[in-house]
Design an enzyme around this catalytic site. Sequence first.
Site, PDB file in Angstrom:
ATOM      1  N   ILE A 120       0.803  -1.217   0.000  1.00 40.02           N
ATOM      2  CA  ILE A 120       0.000   0.000   0.000  1.00 40.02           C
ATOM      3  C   ILE A 120       0.841   1.274   0.000  1.00 40.02           C
ATOM      4  O   ILE A 120       0.360   2.346  -0.328  1.00 40.02           O
ATOM      5  CB  ILE A 120      -0.964  -0.001   1.206  1.00 40.02           C
ATOM      6  CG1 ILE A 120      -2.056   1.062   1.058  1.00 40.02           C
ATOM      7  CG2 ILE A 120      -0.210   0.180   2.508  1.00 40.02           C
ATOM      8  CD1 ILE A 120      -3.021   0.803  -0.045  1.00 40.02           C
ATOM      9  N   GLY A 121       2.129   1.163   0.376  1.00 40.93           N
ATOM     10  CA  GLY A 121       2.999   2.339   0.380  1.00 40.93           C
ATOM     11  C   GLY A 121       3.492   2.747   1.753  1.00 40.93           C
ATOM     12  O   GLY A 121       3.919   3.895   1.951  1.00 40.93           O
TER      13      GLY A 121
ATOM     14  N   SER B 295       7.290   3.785   1.818  1.00 34.44           N
ATOM     15  CA  SER B 295       7.500   5.049   1.105  1.00 34.44           C
ATOM     16  C   SER B 295       7.067   6.230   1.955  1.00 34.44           C
ATOM     17  O   SER B 295       7.772   7.252   2.027  1.00 34.44           O
ATOM     18  CB  SER B 295       6.723   5.048  -0.215  1.00 34.44           C
ATOM     19  OG  SER B 295       7.222   4.052  -1.092  1.00 34.44           O
TER      20      SER B 295
ATOM     21  N   TYR C 288       3.356 -17.688   0.794  1.00 28.11           N
ATOM     22  CA  TYR C 288       2.457 -17.240  -0.260  1.00 28.11           C
ATOM     23  C   TYR C 288       2.060 -18.382  -1.198  1.00 28.11           C
ATOM     24  O   TYR C 288       0.999 -18.338  -1.828  1.00 28.11           O
ATOM     25  CB  TYR C 288       3.094 -16.100  -1.053  1.00 28.11           C
ATOM     26  CG  TYR C 288       3.177 -14.800  -0.295  1.00 28.11           C
ATOM     27  CD1 TYR C 288       2.097 -14.342   0.450  1.00 28.11           C
ATOM     28  CD2 TYR C 288       4.325 -14.021  -0.311  1.00 28.11           C
ATOM     29  CE1 TYR C 288       2.160 -13.149   1.148  1.00 28.11           C
ATOM     30  CE2 TYR C 288       4.404 -12.816   0.390  1.00 28.11           C
ATOM     31  CZ  TYR C 288       3.312 -12.392   1.110  1.00 28.11           C
ATOM     32  OH  TYR C 288       3.383 -11.214   1.804  1.00 28.11           O
TER      33      TYR C 288
ATOM     34  N   ASP D 117       7.465   1.841   9.592  1.00 30.71           N
ATOM     35  CA  ASP D 117       6.553   1.418   8.523  1.00 30.71           C
ATOM     36  C   ASP D 117       5.712   0.215   8.935  1.00 30.71           C
ATOM     37  O   ASP D 117       5.148  -0.480   8.092  1.00 30.71           O
ATOM     38  CB  ASP D 117       7.317   1.139   7.214  1.00 30.71           C
ATOM     39  CG  ASP D 117       8.257  -0.055   7.304  1.00 30.71           C
ATOM     40  OD1 ASP D 117       8.394  -0.655   8.397  1.00 30.71           O
ATOM     41  OD2 ASP D 117       8.874  -0.391   6.273  1.00 30.71           O
TER      42      ASP D 117
ATOM     43  N   ARG E 260       0.132  -2.089  -7.221  1.00 29.99           N
ATOM     44  CA  ARG E 260       1.341  -1.596  -6.552  1.00 29.99           C
ATOM     45  C   ARG E 260       2.264  -2.741  -6.168  1.00 29.99           C
ATOM     46  O   ARG E 260       3.491  -2.600  -6.215  1.00 29.99           O
ATOM     47  CB  ARG E 260       0.948  -0.749  -5.345  1.00 29.99           C
ATOM     48  CG  ARG E 260       0.302   0.562  -5.773  1.00 29.99           C
ATOM     49  CD  ARG E 260      -0.075   1.454  -4.612  1.00 29.99           C
ATOM     50  NE  ARG E 260      -0.729   2.666  -5.088  1.00 29.99           N
ATOM     51  CZ  ARG E 260      -1.248   3.590  -4.308  1.00 29.99           C
ATOM     52  NH1 ARG E 260      -1.194   3.457  -2.993  1.00 29.99           N
ATOM     53  NH2 ARG E 260      -1.829   4.664  -4.825  1.00 29.99           N
ATOM     54  N   ILE E 261       1.687  -3.874  -5.785  1.00 26.27           N
ATOM     55  CA  ILE E 261       2.506  -5.052  -5.506  1.00 26.27           C
ATOM     56  C   ILE E 261       3.260  -5.477  -6.766  1.00 26.27           C
ATOM     57  O   ILE E 261       4.454  -5.763  -6.729  1.00 26.27           O
ATOM     58  CB  ILE E 261       1.630  -6.211  -4.980  1.00 26.27           C
ATOM     59  CG1 ILE E 261       1.124  -5.897  -3.565  1.00 26.27           C
ATOM     60  CG2 ILE E 261       2.405  -7.529  -4.980  1.00 26.27           C
ATOM     61  CD1 ILE E 261       0.114  -6.895  -3.039  1.00 26.27           C
TER      62      ILE E 261
ATOM     63  N   ARG F 172       6.215  -3.026  -7.677  1.00 25.83           N
ATOM     64  CA  ARG F 172       7.478  -3.105  -6.945  1.00 25.83           C
ATOM     65  C   ARG F 172       8.235  -4.394  -7.228  1.00 25.83           C
ATOM     66  O   ARG F 172       9.431  -4.493  -6.958  1.00 25.83           O
ATOM     67  CB  ARG F 172       7.261  -2.902  -5.458  1.00 25.83           C
ATOM     68  CG  ARG F 172       6.567  -4.020  -4.700  1.00 25.83           C
ATOM     69  CD  ARG F 172       6.410  -3.603  -3.256  1.00 25.83           C
ATOM     70  NE  ARG F 172       5.802  -4.616  -2.417  1.00 25.83           N
ATOM     71  CZ  ARG F 172       5.521  -4.440  -1.131  1.00 25.83           C
ATOM     72  NH1 ARG F 172       5.807  -3.287  -0.559  1.00 25.83           N
ATOM     73  NH2 ARG F 172       4.962  -5.397  -0.411  1.00 25.83           N
TER      74      ARG F 172
ATOM     75  N   PHE G 256       1.131   9.483  -3.120  1.00 26.01           N
ATOM     76  CA  PHE G 256       2.162  10.373  -2.594  1.00 26.01           C
ATOM     77  C   PHE G 256       3.558  10.011  -3.077  1.00 26.01           C
ATOM     78  O   PHE G 256       4.501  10.754  -2.841  1.00 26.01           O
ATOM     79  CB  PHE G 256       2.112  10.402  -1.052  1.00 26.01           C
ATOM     80  CG  PHE G 256       2.024   9.048  -0.410  1.00 26.01           C
ATOM     81  CD1 PHE G 256       3.131   8.231  -0.296  1.00 26.01           C
ATOM     82  CD2 PHE G 256       0.817   8.604   0.097  1.00 26.01           C
ATOM     83  CE1 PHE G 256       3.042   6.995   0.293  1.00 26.01           C
ATOM     84  CE2 PHE G 256       0.712   7.359   0.703  1.00 26.01           C
ATOM     85  CZ  PHE G 256       1.829   6.550   0.798  1.00 26.01           C
TER      86      PHE G 256
END
Length: 214
Positions: free
Chosen positions: A15-16, A19, A47, A86, A138-139, A142, A188
Amino acid sequence: MPLPQFITVEGPIGIGKTSLARAINQRYGYHLLQEIVEENPFLGRFYDNIEEWSFQTEMFFLCNRFKQLTDISNLYLKQDQSVVSDYNIFKNTIFAQRTLHKTELDKYLKIYDILTSDMPQATLIIHLNASVETIMNRIAKRGRKIETNIDPTYIRDLRDDYEMFLERYRYLHPEVPILQLDGDELDFVARPEDLEYVFRMIEETMNKEQLEHA
């Protein structure tokens, strides 16, 4: 003298969180604490087969986060230096309740309670959330190899778990502000104006004196 601040950034995978924690570190000069992820030797297998590898995965995370927070408390918070992280260690219970069988969960929660009984508590929690589609994108962006087999259903369940957990947390800990940010509306990382908006929201949630006490 104001007490040192301990900001934690939380939300589903990808999710960020890191960052944003780095951006807060650069803006306010807080010490940056980042969770250990890829060093977990069980995570890739988790996983692929959550049921078989969940207990080993969660215990590795719990022990490493306990060590990190103990060090942070002694080296920074007790020395009047503020920290941004984080993750918040409460995430361990969110993941464990989603993945562990009852007998394993009971054992795990007992260990969790013992290890976290005197851990530092956040003075601000930032909760990032977004749609499953945004999170999965987003996963993928990256590009972590160990995350290639994540099931979107697992992400959807995790989003719901965070929402329910934080509702209870807000009730049990009304003294801890929770700032919720919409990852579908905000990027962001790519848009500086969105990051400035986030900083304004943080500054409105905490007073300026608290933020500047690093």
